[in-house]
Design a protein around this motif. Sequence first.
Motif, PDB file in Angstrom:
ATOM      1  N   UNK A  98      29.386 -57.433   5.218  1.00  0.00           N
ATOM      2  CA  UNK A  98      30.745 -56.696   4.996  1.00  0.00           C
ATOM      3  C   UNK A  98      30.780 -55.829   6.307  1.00  0.00           C
ATOM      4  N   UNK A  99      31.840 -56.095   6.896  1.00  0.00           N
ATOM      5  CA  UNK A  99      32.131 -55.151   8.165  1.00  0.00           C
ATOM      6  C   UNK A  99      33.168 -54.446   7.818  1.00  0.00           C
ATOM      7  N   UNK A 200      27.955 -65.549   6.708  1.00  0.00           N
ATOM      8  CA  UNK A 200      29.661 -65.285   6.237  1.00  0.00           C
ATOM      9  C   UNK A 200      29.521 -63.848   6.612  1.00  0.00           C
ATOM     10  N   UNK A 201      30.942 -63.523   7.120  1.00  0.00           N
ATOM     11  CA  UNK A 201      31.207 -62.103   7.385  1.00  0.00           C
ATOM     12  C   UNK A 201      32.511 -61.780   6.784  1.00  0.00           C
ATOM     13  N   UNK A 224      28.131 -56.981  -9.526  1.00  0.00           N
ATOM     14  CA  UNK A 224      26.712 -56.674  -9.273  1.00  0.00           C
ATOM     15  C   UNK A 224      26.045 -57.782  -8.552  1.00  0.00           C
ATOM     16  N   UNK A 225      26.410 -59.009  -8.769  1.00  0.00           N
ATOM     17  CA  UNK A 225      25.950 -60.054  -7.959  1.00  0.00           C
ATOM     18  C   UNK A 225      26.540 -60.132  -6.630  1.00  0.00           C
ATOM     19  N   UNK A 226      27.815 -59.693  -6.410  1.00  0.00           N
ATOM     20  CA  UNK A 226      28.491 -59.601  -5.143  1.00  0.00           C
ATOM     21  C   UNK A 226      27.740 -58.506  -4.367  1.00  0.00           C
ATOM     22  N   UNK A 227      27.625 -57.305  -4.986  1.00  0.00           N
ATOM     23  CA  UNK A 227      27.049 -56.233  -4.189  1.00  0.00           C
ATOM     24  C   UNK A 227      25.862 -56.606  -3.601  1.00  0.00           C
ATOM     25  N   UNK A 228      25.114 -57.371  -4.563  1.00  0.00           N
ATOM     26  CA  UNK A 228      23.583 -57.784  -4.071  1.00  0.00           C
ATOM     27  C   UNK A 228      23.604 -58.770  -2.920  1.00  0.00           C
ATOM     28  N   UNK A 235      28.479 -52.821   6.937  1.00  0.00           N
ATOM     29  CA  UNK A 235      28.370 -52.639   8.443  1.00  0.00           C
ATOM     30  C   UNK A 235      29.660 -51.851   8.775  1.00  0.00           C
ATOM     31  N   UNK A 236      29.362 -50.434   8.814  1.00  0.00           N
ATOM     32  CA  UNK A 236      30.331 -49.633   9.322  1.00  0.00           C
ATOM     33  C   UNK A 236      30.506 -49.472  10.754  1.00  0.00           C
ATOM     34  N   UNK A 237      31.590 -49.726  11.331  1.00  0.00           N
ATOM     35  CA  UNK A 237      32.270 -49.849  12.697  1.00  0.00           C
ATOM     36  C   UNK A 237      32.661 -48.170  13.071  1.00  0.00           C
ATOM     37  N   UNK A 238      32.066 -47.913  14.098  1.00  0.00           N
ATOM     38  CA  UNK A 238      32.465 -46.506  14.833  1.00  0.00           C
ATOM     39  C   UNK A 238      33.836 -46.458  15.091  1.00  0.00           C
TER      40      UNK A 238
END
Length: 289
Positions: A98-99, A200-201, A224-228, A235-238
């Motif tokens: 997850x970006x 998957x992104x 909970x399943x999704x977060x796992x 993934x944090x973009x500058x």
Amino acid sequence: MTKVTLKEKEQITESLRSYVEKYPSQNKAVGSLKGTSAGTVSCILAGKWENISDAMWRKVGAQVGATRNQEWQIVETGAYQEITYALNDAQQSCNVTWVVGEAGSGKTTTAKVYADEHREVFYLLCSEDLHKGEFVREIARTIGIRGEGYTVRDLWKEILARLIQMDSPLLIFDEADKLTESVFHYFISLYNKVEDKCGVVFLSTDYIKKRIRSGLRHEKPGYKEFYSRIGRKYFEVDDTTPNDVYAICTANGLTERKDIDEVLRDAEDCDYDLRRVKKSVHRILIHNA
């Protein structure tokens, strides 16, 4: 409306040829295009253009990316490089990422460029009114499956079978924080079946953090399943930097320091939103013309 010129037809044809090459076969590429037949695609690629209307040329061109602004130069900003890395890693490693990036940081542009340049990469723009049946049909269309005559369940099975047959598929869901809970559940079903077979992104602003945090706190089904499945982190973009804006200015024809400084000031006031940067550059170019 003006007629489609010969140059535009040639451009659309080349864009269509590149688009088709991303799919396992021409028929599967045709299946991903709305309102376009296999015969039309064959005629365009074969140079038999006599009976193809201007409206059809425009319809095909819009879907294969030929109508995008060819004069605007895309710069590999820091965010562009980071997002490209995340996309490539997900495709090669068949993982889920997850970006997260600020609005206007270039997420959509980067994703579309990556999808244009790589085979078996499928881009889907999400919306809040996309219910699970439409979600499944949109995925099907994007990977080249005509949904007519299928139930949602059967179409889901066909999607999974098609993805598993590919060498290195990647699904990109843009503005994914708009997906409903029911669609989240559908994603979990997808992931369980294509784990280690498909990347998957998800792309979104950081609003998704608040939403998932709330879902976990209130023990909403599926969260909970999704977060796992996204690895319990993002993934944090500058953020976009002044150096990024400077590079965009020079790549797109601004050479005078005063003009670049004007764009930089405007960008700073708008948190370096690249959409605003583009508008500022265009305004100055038109003024200087």
